[in-house]
Design a protein around this motif. Structure first.
Motif, PDB file in Angstrom:
ATOM      1  N   HIS A   1       0.863  -1.187   0.000  1.00  0.00           N
ATOM      2  CA  HIS A   1       0.000   0.000   0.000  1.00  0.00           C
ATOM      3  C   HIS A   1       0.899   1.236   0.000  1.00  0.00           C
ATOM      4  O   HIS A   1       1.810   1.349   0.818  1.00  0.00           O
ATOM      5  CB  HIS A   1      -0.900  -0.010   1.240  1.00  0.00           C
ATOM      6  N   PRO A   2       0.681   2.200  -0.915  1.00  0.00           N
ATOM      7  CA  PRO A   2       1.582   3.352  -0.991  1.00  0.00           C
ATOM      8  C   PRO A   2       1.492   4.285   0.221  1.00  0.00           C
ATOM      9  O   PRO A   2       2.458   4.969   0.548  1.00  0.00           O
ATOM     10  CB  PRO A   2       1.148   4.084  -2.266  1.00  0.00           C
ATOM     11  N   ASP A   3       0.350   4.296   0.913  1.00  0.00           N
ATOM     12  CA  ASP A   3       0.175   5.221   2.033  1.00  0.00           C
ATOM     13  C   ASP A   3       0.413   4.578   3.393  1.00  0.00           C
ATOM     14  O   ASP A   3       0.681   5.272   4.369  1.00  0.00           O
ATOM     15  CB  ASP A   3      -1.238   5.818   2.011  1.00  0.00           C
ATOM     16  N   ASP A   4       0.284   3.269   3.477  1.00  0.00           N
ATOM     17  CA  ASP A   4       0.404   2.578   4.763  1.00  0.00           C
ATOM     18  C   ASP A   4       1.324   1.371   4.588  1.00  0.00           C
ATOM     19  O   ASP A   4       0.941   0.369   3.972  1.00  0.00           O
ATOM     20  CB  ASP A   4      -0.982   2.130   5.242  1.00  0.00           C
ATOM     21  N   PRO A   5       2.542   1.421   5.129  1.00  0.00           N
ATOM     22  CA  PRO A   5       3.488   0.314   4.931  1.00  0.00           C
ATOM     23  C   PRO A   5       3.076  -0.990   5.628  1.00  0.00           C
ATOM     24  O   PRO A   5       3.636  -2.041   5.345  1.00  0.00           O
ATOM     25  CB  PRO A   5       4.801   0.851   5.485  1.00  0.00           C
ATOM     26  N   THR A   6       2.082  -0.945   6.516  1.00  0.00           N
ATOM     27  CA  THR A   6       1.657  -2.170   7.202  1.00  0.00           C
ATOM     28  C   THR A   6       0.556  -2.894   6.448  1.00  0.00           C
ATOM     29  O   THR A   6       0.110  -3.944   6.876  1.00  0.00           O
ATOM     30  CB  THR A   6       1.157  -1.828   8.620  1.00  0.00           C
ATOM     31  N   LYS A   7       0.091  -2.347   5.299  1.00  0.00           N
ATOM     32  CA  LYS A   7      -1.031  -2.937   4.560  1.00  0.00           C
ATOM     33  C   LYS A   7      -0.649  -3.262   3.126  1.00  0.00           C
ATOM     34  O   LYS A   7       0.348  -2.782   2.588  1.00  0.00           O
ATOM     35  CB  LYS A   7      -2.214  -1.971   4.569  1.00  0.00           C
ATOM     36  N   LEU A   8      -1.485  -4.088   2.543  1.00  0.00           N
ATOM     37  CA  LEU A   8      -1.390  -4.417   1.127  1.00  0.00           C
ATOM     38  C   LEU A   8      -2.636  -3.874   0.429  1.00  0.00           C
ATOM     39  O   LEU A   8      -3.695  -3.747   1.041  1.00  0.00           O
ATOM     40  CB  LEU A   8      -1.318  -5.930   0.930  1.00  0.00           C
ATOM     41  N   ARG A   9      -2.504  -3.565  -0.848  1.00  0.00           N
ATOM     42  CA  ARG A   9      -3.646  -3.099  -1.622  1.00  0.00           C
ATOM     43  C   ARG A   9      -3.718  -3.917  -2.898  1.00  0.00           C
ATOM     44  O   ARG A   9      -2.707  -4.268  -3.500  1.00  0.00           O
ATOM     45  CB  ARG A   9      -3.487  -1.613  -1.942  1.00  0.00           C
ATOM     46  N   TYR A  10      -4.956  -4.226  -3.349  1.00  0.00           N
ATOM     47  CA  TYR A  10      -5.160  -5.099  -4.501  1.00  0.00           C
ATOM     48  C   TYR A  10      -5.261  -4.282  -5.787  1.00  0.00           C
ATOM     49  O   TYR A  10      -5.962  -3.269  -5.854  1.00  0.00           O
ATOM     50  CB  TYR A  10      -6.422  -5.941  -4.327  1.00  0.00           C
ATOM     51  N   HIS A  11      -4.531  -4.733  -6.811  1.00  0.00           N
ATOM     52  CA  HIS A  11      -4.607  -4.133  -8.145  1.00  0.00           C
ATOM     53  C   HIS A  11      -5.213  -5.165  -9.077  1.00  0.00           C
ATOM     54  O   HIS A  11      -4.746  -6.297  -9.159  1.00  0.00           O
ATOM     55  CB  HIS A  11      -3.200  -3.733  -8.632  1.00  0.00           C
ATOM     56  N   ASP A  12      -6.283  -4.786  -9.806  1.00  0.00           N
ATOM     57  CA  ASP A  12      -6.991  -5.753 -10.661  1.00  0.00           C
ATOM     58  C   ASP A  12      -6.402  -5.848 -12.072  1.00  0.00           C
ATOM     59  O   ASP A  12      -6.969  -6.493 -12.950  1.00  0.00           O
ATOM     60  CB  ASP A  12      -8.476  -5.424 -10.733  1.00  0.00           C
ATOM     61  N   GLY A  13      -5.263  -5.224 -12.300  1.00  0.00           N
ATOM     62  CA  GLY A  13      -4.635  -5.253 -13.618  1.00  0.00           C
ATOM     63  C   GLY A  13      -4.891  -3.981 -14.397  1.00  0.00           C
ATOM     64  O   GLY A  13      -4.153  -3.663 -15.320  1.00  0.00           O
ATOM     65  N   ASN A  14      -5.958  -3.250 -14.046  1.00  0.00           N
ATOM     66  CA  ASN A  14      -6.278  -1.985 -14.696  1.00  0.00           C
ATOM     67  C   ASN A  14      -6.176  -0.801 -13.744  1.00  0.00           C
ATOM     68  O   ASN A  14      -5.718   0.268 -14.124  1.00  0.00           O
ATOM     69  CB  ASN A  14      -7.693  -2.017 -15.287  1.00  0.00           C
ATOM     70  N   SER A  15      -6.635  -0.994 -12.517  1.00  0.00           N
ATOM     71  CA  SER A  15      -6.611   0.097 -11.541  1.00  0.00           C
ATOM     72  C   SER A  15      -6.580  -0.489 -10.129  1.00  0.00           C
ATOM     73  O   SER A  15      -6.806  -1.672  -9.905  1.00  0.00           O
ATOM     74  CB  SER A  15      -7.837   0.989 -11.716  1.00  0.00           C
ATOM     75  N   TRP A  16      -6.296   0.406  -9.184  1.00  0.00           N
ATOM     76  CA  TRP A  16      -6.281   0.000  -7.783  1.00  0.00           C
ATOM     77  C   TRP A  16      -7.710  -0.121  -7.284  1.00  0.00           C
ATOM     78  O   TRP A  16      -8.570   0.680  -7.614  1.00  0.00           O
ATOM     79  CB  TRP A  16      -5.535   1.032  -6.934  1.00  0.00           C
ATOM     80  N   THR A  17      -7.962  -1.142  -6.488  1.00  0.00           N
ATOM     81  CA  THR A  17      -9.287  -1.313  -5.887  1.00  0.00           C
ATOM     82  C   THR A  17      -9.255  -0.795  -4.449  1.00  0.00           C
ATOM     83  O   THR A  17      -8.204  -0.398  -3.952  1.00  0.00           O
ATOM     84  CB  THR A  17      -9.705  -2.800  -5.885  1.00  0.00           C
ATOM     85  N   ASN A  18     -10.410  -0.807  -3.802  1.00  0.00           N
ATOM     86  CA  ASN A  18     -10.490  -0.385  -2.403  1.00  0.00           C
ATOM     87  C   ASN A  18     -10.139  -1.516  -1.442  1.00  0.00           C
ATOM     88  O   ASN A  18     -10.126  -1.316  -0.231  1.00  0.00           O
ATOM     89  CB  ASN A  18     -11.892   0.151  -2.091  1.00  0.00           C
ATOM     90  N   ARG A  19      -9.874  -2.708  -1.974  1.00  0.00           N
ATOM     91  CA  ARG A  19      -9.569  -3.866  -1.127  1.00  0.00           C
ATOM     92  C   ARG A  19      -8.181  -3.729  -0.535  1.00  0.00           C
ATOM     93  O   ARG A  19      -7.200  -3.528  -1.245  1.00  0.00           O
ATOM     94  CB  ARG A  19      -9.664  -5.150  -1.938  1.00  0.00           C
ATOM     95  N   THR A  20      -8.083  -3.813   0.758  1.00  0.00           N
ATOM     96  CA  THR A  20      -6.806  -3.773   1.461  1.00  0.00           C
ATOM     97  C   THR A  20      -6.739  -4.943   2.447  1.00  0.00           C
ATOM     98  O   THR A  20      -7.749  -5.537   2.795  1.00  0.00           O
ATOM     99  CB  THR A  20      -6.626  -2.451   2.250  1.00  0.00           C
ATOM    100  N   ALA A  21      -5.542  -5.259   2.848  1.00  0.00           N
ATOM    101  CA  ALA A  21      -5.331  -6.328   3.840  1.00  0.00           C
ATOM    102  C   ALA A  21      -4.085  -5.997   4.652  1.00  0.00           C
ATOM    103  O   ALA A  21      -3.189  -5.298   4.173  1.00  0.00           O
ATOM    104  CB  ALA A  21      -5.168  -7.671   3.137  1.00  0.00           C
TER     105      ALA A  21
END
Length: 111
Positions: A86-106
């Motif tokens: 995740h670009p804003d939070d180093p403790t999280k991951l963010r999902y990219h669907d191949g076209n754009s970033w989604t709101n899904r984080t983990a």
């Protein structure tokens, strides 16, 4: 297959050769008209130097357009589908669907 650089060279050389040929035809026409005038024969003009000159200029403008279009070509990087930092939070991951970033984080610890 001819590359973009190859087309620029081909069109540039053809354009320069066409302009040079137009100048050569013009100088020959001036000489011919001078000889005709000396002999008392009526002078006549020709459009060939103008045609070659304009054709050469058009070819050079097209070659320049190819160079400018190539320099403005956007470089795109594709991000593969999947979980990324995740670009804003180093403790999280963010999902990219191949076209754009989604709101899904983990959380990184959950993985």
């Amino acid at each position: 297959m001819i590359t973009r650089r190859g087309w620029v060279w081909i069109l540039g050389l053809l354009g320069a050769a066409s302009i040079a040929w137009g100048f050569r035809l013009q100088s020959n026409a001036n000489f011919d008209n001078a000889v005709r005038g000396y002999l008392g024969v009526r002078e006549r003009g020709t459009a060939a130097p103008w045609v070659f000159g304009i054709l050469g200029a058009v070819l050079l403008v097209i070659a320049l357009g190819i160079v400018i279009a190539g320099s403005r070509q956007q470089v795109t990087t594709t991000i593969p589908m999947g979980w990324h930092d995740h670009p804003d939070d180093p403790t999280k991951l963010r999902y990219h669907d191949g076209n754009s970033w989604t709101n899904r984080t983990a959380d990184k610890t959950a993985q």
